[in-house]
Enzyme design. Structure first.
Site, PDB file in Angstrom:
ATOM      1  N   HIS A 125      -3.747   6.994   1.940  1.00 28.31           N
ATOM      2  CA  HIS A 125      -3.905   5.498   1.526  1.00 28.31           C
ATOM      3  C   HIS A 125      -5.227   5.237   1.925  1.00 28.31           C
ATOM      4  CE1 HIS A 125      -4.047   1.586   0.622  1.00 28.31           C
ATOM      5  NE2 HIS A 125      -3.793   1.078   1.642  1.00 28.31           N
ATOM      6  N   CYS A 176       0.901  -0.979  -0.094  1.00 30.60           N
ATOM      7  CA  CYS A 176      -0.013   0.145   0.106  1.00 30.60           C
ATOM      8  C   CYS A 176       0.885   1.250   0.130  1.00 30.60           C
ATOM      9  CB  CYS A 176      -0.943   0.058   1.097  1.00 30.60           C
ATOM     10  SG  CYS A 176      -2.169  -1.348   1.009  1.00 30.60           S
ATOM     11  N   ASN A 230      -9.699  -0.602  -1.059  1.00 29.83           N
ATOM     12  CA  ASN A 230      -8.573  -0.290  -0.689  1.00 29.83           C
ATOM     13  C   ASN A 230      -7.854  -1.014  -2.146  1.00 29.83           C
ATOM     14  OD1 ASN A 230      -5.938  -0.837  -0.135  1.00 29.83           O
ATOM     15  ND2 ASN A 230      -6.357  -1.311   1.977  1.00 29.83           N
TER      16      ASN A 230
HETATM   17  N1  ACO Z   1     -18.709  -8.390   8.132  1.00 31.83           N
HETATM   18  C1  ACO Z   1     -19.127  -8.637   9.490  1.00 31.83           C
HETATM   19  N2  ACO Z   1     -18.377  -8.771  10.482  1.00 31.83           N
HETATM   20  C2  ACO Z   1     -17.220  -8.659  10.526  1.00 31.83           C
HETATM   21  C3  ACO Z   1     -16.658  -8.614   9.102  1.00 31.83           C
HETATM   22  C4  ACO Z   1     -17.521  -8.384   8.127  1.00 31.83           C
HETATM   23  N3  ACO Z   1     -16.949  -8.119   6.812  1.00 31.83           N
HETATM   24  N4  ACO Z   1     -15.161  -8.634   9.302  1.00 31.83           N
HETATM   25  C5  ACO Z   1     -15.014  -8.788  10.597  1.00 31.83           C
HETATM   26  N5  ACO Z   1     -16.163  -9.033  11.280  1.00 31.83           N
HETATM   27  C6  ACO Z   1     -16.259  -9.113  12.662  1.00 31.83           C
HETATM   28  C7  ACO Z   1     -15.232  -9.909  13.193  1.00 31.83           C
HETATM   29  O1  ACO Z   1     -15.379 -11.166  13.192  1.00 31.83           O
HETATM   30  C8  ACO Z   1     -15.371  -9.324  14.846  1.00 31.83           C
HETATM   31  O2  ACO Z   1     -16.407 -10.237  15.328  1.00 31.83           O
HETATM   32  P1  ACO Z   1     -16.326 -10.553  16.790  1.00 31.83           P
HETATM   33  O3  ACO Z   1     -16.079  -9.246  17.642  1.00 31.83           O
HETATM   34  O4  ACO Z   1     -17.401 -11.552  17.266  1.00 31.83           O
HETATM   35  O5  ACO Z   1     -15.027 -11.305  17.066  1.00 31.83           O
HETATM   36  C9  ACO Z   1     -15.721  -8.028  14.620  1.00 31.83           C
HETATM   37  O6  ACO Z   1     -16.419  -7.983  13.274  1.00 31.83           O
HETATM   38  C10 ACO Z   1     -14.672  -7.085  14.894  1.00 31.83           C
HETATM   39  O7  ACO Z   1     -13.577  -7.265  14.063  1.00 31.83           O
HETATM   40  P2  ACO Z   1     -12.403  -6.417  14.090  1.00 31.83           P
HETATM   41  O8  ACO Z   1     -11.476  -6.973  13.096  1.00 31.83           O
HETATM   42  O9  ACO Z   1     -11.910  -6.186  15.341  1.00 31.83           O
HETATM   43  O10 ACO Z   1     -13.144  -5.056  13.281  1.00 31.83           O
HETATM   44  P3  ACO Z   1     -12.513  -3.705  12.829  1.00 31.83           P
HETATM   45  O11 ACO Z   1     -13.369  -2.916  13.458  1.00 31.83           O
HETATM   46  O12 ACO Z   1     -10.967  -3.840  13.517  1.00 31.83           O
HETATM   47  O13 ACO Z   1     -12.532  -3.753  11.438  1.00 31.83           O
HETATM   48  C11 ACO Z   1     -10.855  -3.892   9.645  1.00 31.83           C
HETATM   49  C12 ACO Z   1     -11.893  -4.359  10.518  1.00 31.83           C
HETATM   50  C13 ACO Z   1     -12.080  -2.997   8.729  1.00 31.83           C
HETATM   51  C14 ACO Z   1     -10.300  -4.828   8.816  1.00 31.83           C
HETATM   52  C15 ACO Z   1     -10.199  -2.602  10.204  1.00 31.83           C
HETATM   53  O14 ACO Z   1      -9.455  -3.408  11.253  1.00 31.83           O
HETATM   54  C16 ACO Z   1      -9.022  -2.042   9.267  1.00 31.83           C
HETATM   55  O15 ACO Z   1      -9.458  -1.315   8.496  1.00 31.83           O
HETATM   56  N6  ACO Z   1      -7.924  -2.472   9.548  1.00 31.83           N
HETATM   57  C17 ACO Z   1      -6.692  -1.807   8.958  1.00 31.83           C
HETATM   58  C18 ACO Z   1      -6.518  -2.046   7.481  1.00 31.83           C
HETATM   59  C19 ACO Z   1      -5.472  -1.305   6.652  1.00 31.83           C
HETATM   60  O16 ACO Z   1      -5.136  -0.189   7.190  1.00 31.83           O
HETATM   61  N7  ACO Z   1      -4.794  -1.926   5.894  1.00 31.83           N
HETATM   62  C20 ACO Z   1      -3.311  -1.377   5.588  1.00 31.83           C
HETATM   63  C21 ACO Z   1      -3.023  -1.612   3.960  1.00 31.83           C
HETATM   64  S1  ACO Z   1      -3.508  -3.028   3.359  1.00 31.83           S
HETATM   65  C22 ACO Z   1      -2.259  -3.922   2.784  1.00 31.83           C
HETATM   66  O17 ACO Z   1      -1.321  -3.183   2.870  1.00 31.83           O
HETATM   67  C23 ACO Z   1      -2.391  -4.885   1.659  1.00 31.83           C
END
Ligand code: ACO
Length: 332
Positions: free
Chosen positions: A251, A112, A281
């Site tokens: 990003h 990214c 993304n």
């Molecule tokens: N739909 C429904 N529920 C979901 C989904 C989904 N698509 N995905 C995860 N959940 C659930 C999880 O299972 C979890 O359930 P639980 O509480 O029962 O265990 C709950 O939602 C919360 O999960 P988290 O992973 O803690 O959710 P979060 O709010 O952190 O969001 C996300 C996840 C969107 C991935 C976020 O953490 C994020 O954006 N992270 C950073 C991404 C990023 O910056 N990437 C960098 C670049 S990518 C690269 O380099 C390739």
């Protein structure tokens, strides 16, 4: 006036096929509401059968060259995590299809942050006097790396490409890259990985598919803190105050990351250009696509002081600072 690499053209392209949240919710245990509120994403563009990363790169590259009024360049750098093949690199094919002759062309991989690594490398070539112009393309077919069954990653990633032309100029011109900083920390490699498909897996006889896995919560926290730090570093280096920054074109991973970032920087939410609702993304393509979105919607204008922080797998991160120049862009 000192020599500088000056942004003189911008192009973007996304494939026509879209994947909406509603369609994903029909296939995965997720919902439009969860995806929108947790990420800000509404849809993503996905390549169709037979299309690949080089096709996206050629479309964006052609538009960037036209935007710059340039028939050719001295180098082509392709930032991608999803090259058409493991070997050869995709850059040479893109250069040939753009009619750029036998110029040096290569791929670079910083996920990214790849576009920023491309900007830094292109800028270095210009500053060293080895190139008068460089085409930097970020292009990704990330839909090919997601596990169709994985609700943690499939809703997040999309396909697309963006490109800029850098030309030699002067440091006081609009468009001059006033500062670029890039960093890495391999101790964070496990945050985001594609374990299958590489030499490590082949050597171990591990034939699991090449699917991306991400530790979302930890990545989120690392993204905000590293993007904040590198923005501060970059703004300082230019001699601006944070309050001087008009637009943060970061990003596009998660709208909550972008809003948290500008809040930590003491800037209004309106300073952040947000484009991920329409494309998700797109990794190395994300920043040039967001720049293009900013220009075409009028949110990014001539004279704006812009910073472009990114964070991604590696971990890698970085930012560039420039005053936005008068570049004409074609529709993406
Ligand atoms: N739909 C429904 N529920 C979901 C989904 C989904 N698509 N995905 C995860 N959940 C659930 C999880 O299972 C979890 O359930 P639980 O509480 O029962 O265990 C709950 O939602 C919360 O999960 P988290 O992973 O803690 O959710 P979060 O709010 O952190 O969001 C996300 C996840 C969107 C991935 C976020 O953490 C994020 O954006 N992270 C950073 C991404 C990023 O910056 N990437 C960098 C670049 S990518 C690269 O380099 C390739």
């Amino acid at each position: 006036m000192p020599r500088a690499a000056v942004l003189s053209g911008l192009g973007a392209w996304v494939p026509p096929g879209t994947l909406t949240n509603e369609k994903l919710a029909a296939e995965l245990d997720t919902s439009d509401e969860w995806i929108r509120t947790r990420t800000g994403i509404g849809r993503r563009h996905i390549i169709s059968a037979g299309m690949c990363t080089s096709d996206l790169a050629v479309e964006a590259g052609r538009r960037a060259l036209e935007s710059a009024g340039a028939a050719t360049v001295d180098y082509l750098l392709l930032a991608t995590t999803t090259p058409d093949r493991l070997c050869p690199a995709t850059g040479p094919e893109v250069a040939t299809r753009l009619g750029l002759g036998t110029i040096p062309a290569f791929d670079l991989s910083a996920v990214c942050s790849g576009f920023l690594y491309g900007l830094q490398t292109g800028r270095a070539l210009v500053l060293a006097g080895l190139a008068e112009s460089v085409l930097v393309v970020g292009a990704e077919s990330f839909s090919t790396l997601v596990d169709p069954e994985d609700r943690n990653t499939r809703p997040i990633f999309g396909d697309g490409a963006g490109a800029v032309v850098l030309r030699a100029g002067h440091s006081d011109e609009p468009g001059a890259l006033r500062a670029v900083n890039v960093h890495s920390d391999g101790s964070l490699a496990e945050l985001i990985t594609v374990a299958g498909g590489g030499a490590r897996a082949r050597a171990a006889g591990d034939d699991r598919p090449a699917h991306i896995r991400m530790r979302g919560r930890s990545t989120f926290m690392a993204a905000v803190s590293h993007m904040e730090a590198v923005t501060r570093q970059t703004v300082d280096e230019v001699g601006w105050q944070l309050a001087d920054v008009d637009r943060v074109v970061g990003h596009q991973a998660n709208v909550r990351i972008l809003h948290s970032l500008v809040k930590h920087l003491g800037l209004p939410e309106s300073a952040a250009i947000v484009h991920l609702h329409a494309v998700g993304n797109t990794a190395a393509a994300s920043i040039p696509l967001a720049l293009h979105h900013g220009v075409t919607t009028g949110r990014l204008g001539v004279g704006h002081r812009v910073v472009t922080p990114a964070f991604g797998a590696g971990a890698t991160w970085g930012a560039a600072a420039l005053v936005w120049p008068d570049v004409k862009v074609l529709p993406g």
